[in-house]
Design an enzyme around this catalytic site. Structure first.
Site, PDB file in Angstrom:
ATOM      1  N   CYS A 194       1.028  -1.448   0.225  1.00 13.28           N
ATOM      2  CA  CYS A 194       0.211   0.220  -0.353  1.00 13.28           C
ATOM      3  C   CYS A 194       0.790   1.726  -0.210  1.00 13.28           C
ATOM      4  O   CYS A 194       0.523   2.473  -0.581  1.00 13.28           O
ATOM      5  CB  CYS A 194      -1.014   0.085   1.290  1.00 13.28           C
ATOM      6  SG  CYS A 194      -0.129   0.234   2.469  1.00 13.28           S
ATOM      7  N   HIS A 567      -1.338   1.477   7.683  1.00 19.86           N
ATOM      8  CA  HIS A 567      -1.686   1.515   6.386  1.00 19.86           C
ATOM      9  C   HIS A 567      -1.291   2.476   5.526  1.00 19.86           C
ATOM     10  O   HIS A 567      -2.018   3.719   6.571  1.00 19.86           O
ATOM     11  CB  HIS A 567      -3.753   0.667   6.827  1.00 19.86           C
ATOM     12  CG  HIS A 567      -4.029   0.730   4.611  1.00 19.86           C
ATOM     13  ND1 HIS A 567      -3.418  -0.203   4.153  1.00 19.86           N
ATOM     14  CD2 HIS A 567      -4.733   1.220   4.108  1.00 19.86           C
ATOM     15  CE1 HIS A 567      -4.230  -0.210   3.233  1.00 19.86           C
ATOM     16  NE2 HIS A 567      -5.238   0.864   2.755  1.00 19.86           N
TER      17      HIS A 567
END
Length: 619
Positions: A194, A567
């Site tokens: 990510c 994240h």
């Protein structure tokens, strides 16, 4: 016998004649038969024919008496007020209300079915079947009063010509592609990637970067930068695939080259999978490699700093010019805004060799911006290395921690206060012209709002599109064109306002005085001067002069307590000029608003800004 047959025939003819007389007819008729049933005489004359025959040869007195029931009505001249417009109409009172509405349609363009006429005695209104000879129009004309007309020329909203298909009704394999039609496709997460996907989405949001990659020289050079050229080509091909794709793109080739060139991104975690990495480190490696390979990208991100240091101990000074690809925002307890962090980041404190004492001496000072890039990369320094304490496990070497403090960042960033004096002198003329252009635009919007206020009495300002058209008319040419555009807008506003609010039908037009004529001439001269000023300003603003002002185009965020965990996501402003944004959570794009973007300032465990991408505004 012959006598019997004669009687039967006579009976049949008589019954036939009786049947004939029993049939109803719309004509007046008289029929006579002989005793045997033979037709002797008949006359069929319609009522209208008999009237015409009766009038033939009659005296003039009888003819006048016949038409006296339908006297010819006179034509009355009345006034009709529609918003700010007034009309004088000759009305034939022998007609009905629909004929009057049709006459007004030819004057105003308002369809008859949308016209409403009021102002009659007793609050009556004129409808389609109203007899104009009985509503008191003659009294209205005698008292010099006006009818009040309401109606709009705006087009009628029509139903869609094609059937609307909802995404939920499509097959499953088509629903995802249809939902992404207005967005760029996402990137597939290949296992804790990510951080890389977020960097690539933010870079893709820079059109100048895509253009530089498309125009790069593909021939191998002698600089030994084979890996950098391969990464640049992989980035170009990936961006081309994103541009044409309708589903999420999988960046296999780019990821393989990134891990080959920078092995730190190929580290494995204890579970045998690729470990999470710091997005800022990934961004720095990608941008540095592209800038070294493609000179146009170097010019796109290059930021020049003029550093000035002084030693308080020896009085020595040092001047140095640096070039870097990002501007750091350091976060302390006193930093609440992006600009505050820039000031901290530009403060310098170094230990250098003194020529006087021949020993290391502390130099302090600050750096100023000596050159601004077309694209500014602002790095909020949230991650830092936290040393192990007595409370940590034995043998622990520390870890990367994160600063959660809220730091607000604007959509429109002005770097003028951080610029060197030499750069300020270069920016001053353009900034002055930009301020003048903004004042002209604000004046145009104010004039439009005042026109709306005069038109409908409610102070409803015009839309941005209307203000832009008025401003374009002012820039394009003479003051007469701008005045005509303004009058047209005011007329539209008054016509729409007539649908919402009744204006006094008894109001009469006030004749213009000498003072009013003089005021109108003064206003026209001011309009012409303003138009000339707008035209001159537009000629100076050719879109190539930097102002030191930047607009936000992309945000890379992190959610979690450490750069090696949590994240990463990217938030990109759409190309359309509607201030809409898209959140990219790997392969999933989601529409967002500008308000939601500004809420990414931090202060908790949710997503917060980590890397900001600004694009320079030119005039």
């Amino acid at each position: 016998t012959p006598l019997r047959r004669h009687c039967d025939s006579h009976t049949s003819r008589v019954s036939h004649a009786k049947h004939f007389r029993a049939v109803p007819s719309r004509h007046s008729s008289r029929v006579r038969f002989d005793p045997r049933g033979e037709l002797l005489q008949s006359s069929f004359r319609s009522s209208s024919r008999r009237r015409r025959e009766n009038l033939v040869g009659t005296p003039d007195l009888k003819r006048e008496k016949h038409f006296s029931a339908h006297p010819k009505m006179p034509v009355i001249t009345i006034g009709v007020k529609w918003g700010k417009q007034s009309y004088t109409v000759d009305v034939d009172t022998s007609q009905d209300g629909f004929a009057l509405k049709t006459q007004l349609f030819s004057l105003t363009g308002v369809p008859p079915d949308r016209i409403k006429l009021m102002g009659l005695k007793g609050g009556k209104s004129i409808v389609d079947d109203t007899d104009l000879s009985t509503v008191g129009l003659d009294d209205l004309a005698a008292k010099n009063k006006k009818l009040m007309m309401m109606g709009s020329t705006a087009p009628v909203i029509t139903a869609p010509t094609t059937e609307i298909t909802f995404v939920e009704d499509l097959p499953e394999d088509e629903q995802h592609a249809a939902s992404m039609r207005n967005f760029s496709p996402g990137l597939t997460n290949l296992g804790n990637t990510c951080y890389m996907n977020s960097c690539l989405q933010c870079l893709y949001a820079i059109p100048e970067l895509r253009t530089a990659l498309a125009e790069m020289d593909e021939s191998p050079g002698d600089d030994g930068n084979t890996g950098g050229r391969a990464l640049a080509l992989a980035t170009r091909d990936l961006f081309n695939e994103i541009k044409t794709a309708t589903a999420a793109v999988t960046p296999f080739r780019f990821l393989a080259l990134l891990r080959q060139l920078f092995p730190q991104f190929a580290q494995m975690s204890q579970g045998g999978v690729y470990a999470q990495q710091d997005a800022e480190e990934c961004w720095g490696q990608i941008v540095t490699t592209l800038a070294r390979t493609v000179p146009a990208i170097q010019r796109l991100f290059a930021l020049k700093l003029a550093m000035s240091l002084k030693s308080e101990e020896t009085g020595e000074t040092r001047e140095e010019t640096l070039t870097q690809l990002s501007l750091k925002c350091n976060i302390t307890l006193q930093v609440n805004h992006l600009s505050d962090g820039f000031k901290v980041g530009l403060t310098e404190e170094r230990e250098l060799r003194s020529e006087i004492t021949s020993a290391n001496t502390l130099f302090t000072g600050e750096s100023k911006l000596a050159g601004l890039p077309p694209v500014l990369n602002a790095h909020l320094v949230r991650m830092f290395y936290k040393l192990a304490s007595n409370l940590d496990a034995e043998g622990s070497a520390g870890n990367k921690a994160k600063i959660l403090r809220s730091v607000a960042f604007p959509e429109r960033l002005d770097l003028y206060e951080h610029c060197a004096e030499s750069l300020k002198k270069e920016l001053d003329p353009a900034r002055k012209d930009k301020l003048e252009a903004e004042e002209i635009e604000a004046s145009a919007k104010l004039k439009l709002a005042q026109g709306k206020l005069e038109g409908n009495g409610k102070g409803a300002a015009g839309t941005k599109e209307e203000a832009d058209k008025l401003l374009d008319a002012m820039k394009a040419g003479s003051g007469e064109e701008a005045t005509a555009e303004k009058k047209r807008r005011v007329g539209e506003g008054s016509s729409s306002a007539a649908d919402a609010e009744m204006v006094d039908a008894d109001a009469a037009a006030v004749p213009e005085t000498a003072e009013a004529i003089e005021a109108a001439a003064t206003a026209a001269a001011a309009e012409a001067a303003e138009a000339a000023r707008a035209k001159a300003s537009s000629e100076k603003c050719d879109g190539t002069r930097p102002t030191g002002v930047y607009s936000l185009v992309a945000v890379l965020t992190h959610k979690g307590r450490s750069s090696d965990s949590g994240h990463y996501e990217s938030w990109v402003k759409n190309a359309a000029a509607d201030d809409s944004w898209t959140e990219f959570d790997d392969h999933t794009p989601t529409p967002k608003t500008a308000t939601e973007i500004l809420n990414l300032k931090g202060g908790g465990d949710h997503h917060m800004g980590y890397i900001l991408v600004y694009k320079a505004q030119h005039i």
